[in-house]
Design an enzyme around this catalytic site. Sequence first.
Site, PDB file in Angstrom:
ATOM      1  N   GLY D  56       0.823  -1.201   0.000  1.00  0.00           N
ATOM      2  CA  GLY D  56       0.000   0.000   0.000  1.00  0.00           C
ATOM      3  C   GLY D  56       0.856   1.250   0.000  1.00  0.00           C
ATOM      4  O   GLY D  56       1.979   1.251   0.507  1.00  0.00           O
ATOM      5  N   SER D  57       0.345   2.339  -0.572  1.00  0.00           N
ATOM      6  CA  SER D  57       1.035   3.622  -0.517  1.00  0.00           C
ATOM      7  C   SER D  57       0.822   4.253   0.854  1.00  0.00           C
ATOM      8  O   SER D  57       0.068   3.735   1.685  1.00  0.00           O
ATOM      9  CB  SER D  57       0.518   4.554  -1.610  1.00  0.00           C
ATOM     10  OG  SER D  57       0.904   4.067  -2.876  1.00  0.00           O
ATOM     11  N   GLY D  58       1.485   5.376   1.083  1.00  0.00           N
ATOM     12  CA  GLY D  58       1.341   6.070   2.352  1.00  0.00           C
ATOM     13  C   GLY D  58       2.489   5.788   3.305  1.00  0.00           C
ATOM     14  O   GLY D  58       2.519   6.327   4.411  1.00  0.00           O
ATOM     15  N   HIS D  59       3.436   4.934   2.877  1.00  0.00           N
ATOM     16  CA  HIS D  59       4.592   4.610   3.718  1.00  0.00           C
ATOM     17  C   HIS D  59       5.872   5.217   3.144  1.00  0.00           C
ATOM     18  O   HIS D  59       6.964   4.833   3.536  1.00  0.00           O
ATOM     19  CB  HIS D  59       4.771   3.095   3.814  1.00  0.00           C
ATOM     20  CG  HIS D  59       3.556   2.373   4.260  1.00  0.00           C
ATOM     21  ND1 HIS D  59       2.950   2.635   5.464  1.00  0.00           N
ATOM     22  CD2 HIS D  59       2.806   1.409   3.664  1.00  0.00           C
ATOM     23  CE1 HIS D  59       1.882   1.847   5.592  1.00  0.00           C
ATOM     24  NE2 HIS D  59       1.762   1.108   4.508  1.00  0.00           N
ATOM     25  N   ASP D 112      -1.080  -8.333   1.012  1.00  0.00           N
ATOM     26  CA  ASP D 112       0.174  -8.298   0.258  1.00  0.00           C
ATOM     27  C   ASP D 112       0.616  -9.701  -0.119  1.00  0.00           C
ATOM     28  O   ASP D 112       1.008  -9.960  -1.262  1.00  0.00           O
ATOM     29  CB  ASP D 112       1.261  -7.614   1.101  1.00  0.00           C
ATOM     30  CG  ASP D 112       0.946  -6.151   1.342  1.00  0.00           C
ATOM     31  OD1 ASP D 112       1.568  -5.302   0.686  1.00  0.00           O
ATOM     32  OD2 ASP D 112       0.053  -5.843   2.147  1.00  0.00           O
ATOM     33  N   HIS D 221      -0.200   0.893   9.517  1.00  0.00           N
ATOM     34  CA  HIS D 221      -1.455   1.377   8.920  1.00  0.00           C
ATOM     35  C   HIS D 221      -2.377   1.888   9.999  1.00  0.00           C
ATOM     36  O   HIS D 221      -3.583   1.984   9.813  1.00  0.00           O
ATOM     37  CB  HIS D 221      -2.183   0.262   8.177  1.00  0.00           C
ATOM     38  CG  HIS D 221      -1.314  -0.489   7.245  1.00  0.00           C
ATOM     39  ND1 HIS D 221      -0.588  -1.581   7.639  1.00  0.00           N
ATOM     40  CD2 HIS D 221      -1.034  -0.291   5.940  1.00  0.00           C
ATOM     41  CE1 HIS D 221       0.095  -2.033   6.599  1.00  0.00           C
ATOM     42  NE2 HIS D 221      -0.143  -1.272   5.564  1.00  0.00           N
TER      43      HIS D 221
END
Lengths: 228, 228, 335, 335
Positions: D56-59, D112, D221
Amino acid sequence: MTLNEQPDAAPTDALITLDTAWIVRWIRQSAEVLAANRTALNTLDRDIGDGDHGENMDRGFQAILPKLEGLAVETTPGAVLKLLATTLISTVGGAAGPLYGTAFLKASGAVGSVESLDAAALVALMTAARDGIVLRGKAESGDKTMIDAWTPAVNAGASAHAAGSGVGAVLLAAADAASGGAQATDPLVARKGRASYLGERAVGHRDPGAQSTALLLRAAADTALATE
Amino acid sequence: MTLNEQPDAAPTDALITLDTAWIVRWIRQSAEVLAANRTALNTLDRDIGDGDHGENMDRGFQAILPKLEGLAVETTPGAVLKLLATTLISTVGGAAGPLYGTAFLKASGAVGSVESLDAAALVALMTAARDGIVLRGKAESGDKTMIDAWTPAVNAGASAHAAGSGVGAVLLAAADAASGGAQATDPLVARKGRASYLGERAVGHRDPGAQSTALLLRAAADTALATE
Amino acid sequence: MVMKKLINDPKNVVNEAVAGFAEAHADIVRVSHDPIFIVRSDAPIHGKVGIVSGGGSGHEPLHGGFVGYGMLDAAVPGPVFTSPTPDPILAATQAVDGGAGVLHIVKNYTGDVLNFETAADLASAEGIEVRAVIINDDVAVKDSLYTAGRRGVAGTVLVEKITGAAAERGDDLDAVVAVAEKVNSRVRTMGVALTPCVVPHAGEPSFVLADDEIEIGIGIHGEPGRERIKLEPADAIVDRLLAPILEDLPFVSGDKVLLFVNGMGGTPQVELYIVFRRAAEVLKQQGITVTRSLVGNYTTSLEMAGTSISVLKLDDELTSLWDAPVQTAALRWGR
Amino acid sequence: MVMKKLINDPKNVVNEAVAGFAEAHADIVRVSHDPIFIVRSDAPIHGKVGIVSGGGSGHEPLHGGFVGYGMLDAAVPGPVFTSPTPDPILAATQAVDGGAGVLHIVKNYTGDVLNFETAADLASAEGIEVRAVIINDDVAVKDSLYTAGRRGVAGTVLVEKITGAAAERGDDLDAVVAVAEKVNSRVRTMGVALTPCVVPHAGEPSFVLADDEIEIGIGIHGEPGRERIKLEPADAIVDRLLAPILEDLPFVSGDKVLLFVNGMGGTPQVELYIVFRRAAEVLKQQGITVTRSLVGNYTTSLEMAGTSISVLKLDDELTSLWDAPVQTAALRWGR
Ligand SMILES: Nc1ncnc2c1ncn2[C@@H]1O[C@H](COP(=O)(O)OP(=O)(O)O)[C@@H](O)[C@H]1O
Ligand SMILES: Nc1ncnc2c1ncn2[C@@H]1O[C@H](COP(=O)(O)OP(=O)(O)O)[C@@H](O)[C@H]1O
Ligand SMILES: [Mg+2]
Ligand SMILES: [Mg+2]
Ligand SMILES: [Mg+2]
Ligand SMILES: [Mg+2]
């Protein structure tokens, strides 16, 4: 009759079968219901996960809608299920994407190339879907996952069929059982998925995947009964 | 009499002078007042600056306190002012550190090595302090800086002295004028320091440096009058 | 409201952070604790112009993160958002003096200018040749008789990198000063804040913005800027920041530039790259070519959410100095 | 409350950020927009094992910021906090296949793992040899039959750097897999959150903490962790994070370690170095030597305030692979 037309009239009782037009209506209805429940599912997932389940499901079911427009008349129910599976796999992401994707891929395999589905086929479809999810996700009943909606649904559908119910009643039994199963996840501690990190803190929250399963099966029953 | 003792009694009228013991009491009183006004000065500075003026002044005046303990009896007022100046320069930082530091360095030079200060010496002291700030900071009256407290104070002190007042009255006149000057910064637009970035938005806020100047001169008057 | 920070005592924030920095980057820097400054582990370097910068803490990695080969010789951290006093500046100046003189890179704030000035006087008195270059890249503030002049903001990073490379290649003090002035004269910056920051000793936000307000032209200490407006889409905000930058120098079609999108501390990288995307797009539309770029938290205001955009007009000299090797905690390439 | 972010449309956050990233780092990466992935500009490299990661993005900078020489060959960003689907993973795998096989570095989350698994199946069907290593360094979660297993968190950065160096020096697929597994088996991480983050499409905080509460053992998250406690001084929090890390491996006196203090996105650098200071102190007290260190925002959760501490037990091989040159947007040295 083209796929997008409503049937003029519908036969009653257990002899009725559901064709590709129904599958298409079911998917469209599901897309509508998931869009309406996007925020609600996100919220459930925010409580015990990462808040994206509504987003993920909505993205997947919106992605299939345009593909339903151009379907050839001779497309079988199984072929539509396969299209749904591959679309979900390639658009949903997260845990739900591969799990629902596998479910409908296996369901597609289970119904083969018949042109319409009777109650027995629907039970086989749901059983294969559930087994596909277990195969990928290794969850058992009571792990607080979508399996806790699917398994009661499969069992209830099978019982109804065994008792001689037709497609509408089979799906209605399944939908009711899925709703109950989803609700029954509330008191559970999760052992699979993100909610498993919470331990006791997951208690009192509904599993979002079980809830989306209940919504999908409710849409199936609703569209089938509207057909009857 | 050691530097830390109170004088037994004090002569009255214009012939009175202020010695090193007074300077020490003034600094101690200032430290107390600045500590009590730390948050208030920070708040003024937060409105039109960066919120640290109370912090800065408090740090500086706390740093001088221990140094006042070990002063030799023969230390002159000018030497204490120089100690104050170098301490402020090396502990306050920001704009206020070099400005007040230069002020008291120049003040120290202006009073030379006399053992006590008469009214004329106090006027010279304040004038030199103000001129030092102008030299470093290039502010003019009305720029909404500490100069707007210092210049009225210098003028009022000089007038009082010209009218024959003694040290207490001179400092009281200066303190009152500084308070008035600080208050008069409220409606101004700033043209120096951080507040100048605000343009019209500085209107309605008091300049923190003018306020701290008013507090310092009030402490000077209070301790001088207590001496009388 | 309790202030939520990973700190022990507000009074020890800078000391403890510098101690941690020294431990983490012992291969690059040494630290003096009293007076407090950070210095290249191989300083002083005989015959090299020393470069010292500094200012209030809370802008990290500025300046300590830029101490090392090819950039600063020393950094002097003041208390949070407060200029250091002359003592540590003097000590740092002495520590980096390799006999070729020392340059002070000073952001244009009254406090910084005055304290560096005093330190320079003291250093000169000890026979060290000191020159200062004042950085004032912030176009949010009008540089007029009626202000303390433009503030020094994120463009400082570019000045420090490029000037550091000039000193590293052996330029003498005059030449190093000239490079610093050249960079300063060709870089323009403007910032925006979405949320304020909390200075540890204050324990309260440095300013208050409504839930839907942003501050255009914010300073790096939370000083107000040009105007407070309603939240807009990122592209619209970028356009507001870029327009005054471009018209100020002015930057014109055919220019080659370094585009620097700086994070104020609390803004996620995805947002900085969304800003970069739009800024690059606007520059391209105007015929300006982005030949170098920098994106990240380099000049921060603690946890403030926001960004600043800096545009530096490059030429061959500046480009090759930018590309020259640098080895600091926060900027590193070529070695 | 209006969500305060420098974005245009929540739906375009990842696309636009990746576009900006591609512009800013065109010297290091290329980008495919449909399906979306980031790839080394010189990929595929004949005869080199390809390394693909994603999630996921945001990391950010994880994972795109680590694509380049000596680290990842490609990164596949999903929507914010949501695993990518198999299609872009497959495309990235194809794009980096230089004939020596491809390693997938996958953080241990059901989504994932399943999506990478599907992509690997599809790639194998096309004749690409794919292996996966699942990263699970987070000691906050018990690895038991009753959970989905430990999560992969900031330790992933160390796996990617060191494994990337092994691939770059020419190790074959078995050897590269062995290095990745070795790093994963020797690194332990635990995090804390002071404030939540807001996922753009949700527009609301991912969880709620009272003004004086912190979450010990937070996931990246915003998944809850071990316990929610009252805010404490930084040193006490560090001790809480380190104890379970050290006893888990366990790390013992005489060990040489890499100490990695990671920022969650919204925590200023001064705080990260205060954390580092204490962590280094505790390790020293226990006879453990910090021989390498990393401090900064490397595995973030958007603008979440908080930190994680990772400790990696080094040996000569891992140390020299860590020191090997790397040239990515977010981690760079030696070239
Ligand atoms: N191993 C598993 N087996 C069955 N269902 C699972 C499993 N892991 C997760 N799920 C289901 O997936 C749902 C979460 O999906 P979603 O939020 O879309 O993905 P993610 O958890 O990756 O964010 C859970 O609510 C649960 O029903
Ligand atoms: N050029 C100047 N001349 C005179 N006084 C000034 C000047 N610049 C700033 N000041 C004074 O300094 C005060 C601010 O001091 P302080 O907050 O301690 O420093 P800083 O502005 O560096 O944070 C202002 O309120 C003003 O009175
Ligand atoms: Mg989820
Ligand atoms: Mg101030
Ligand atoms: Mg200040
Ligand atoms: Mg997810």
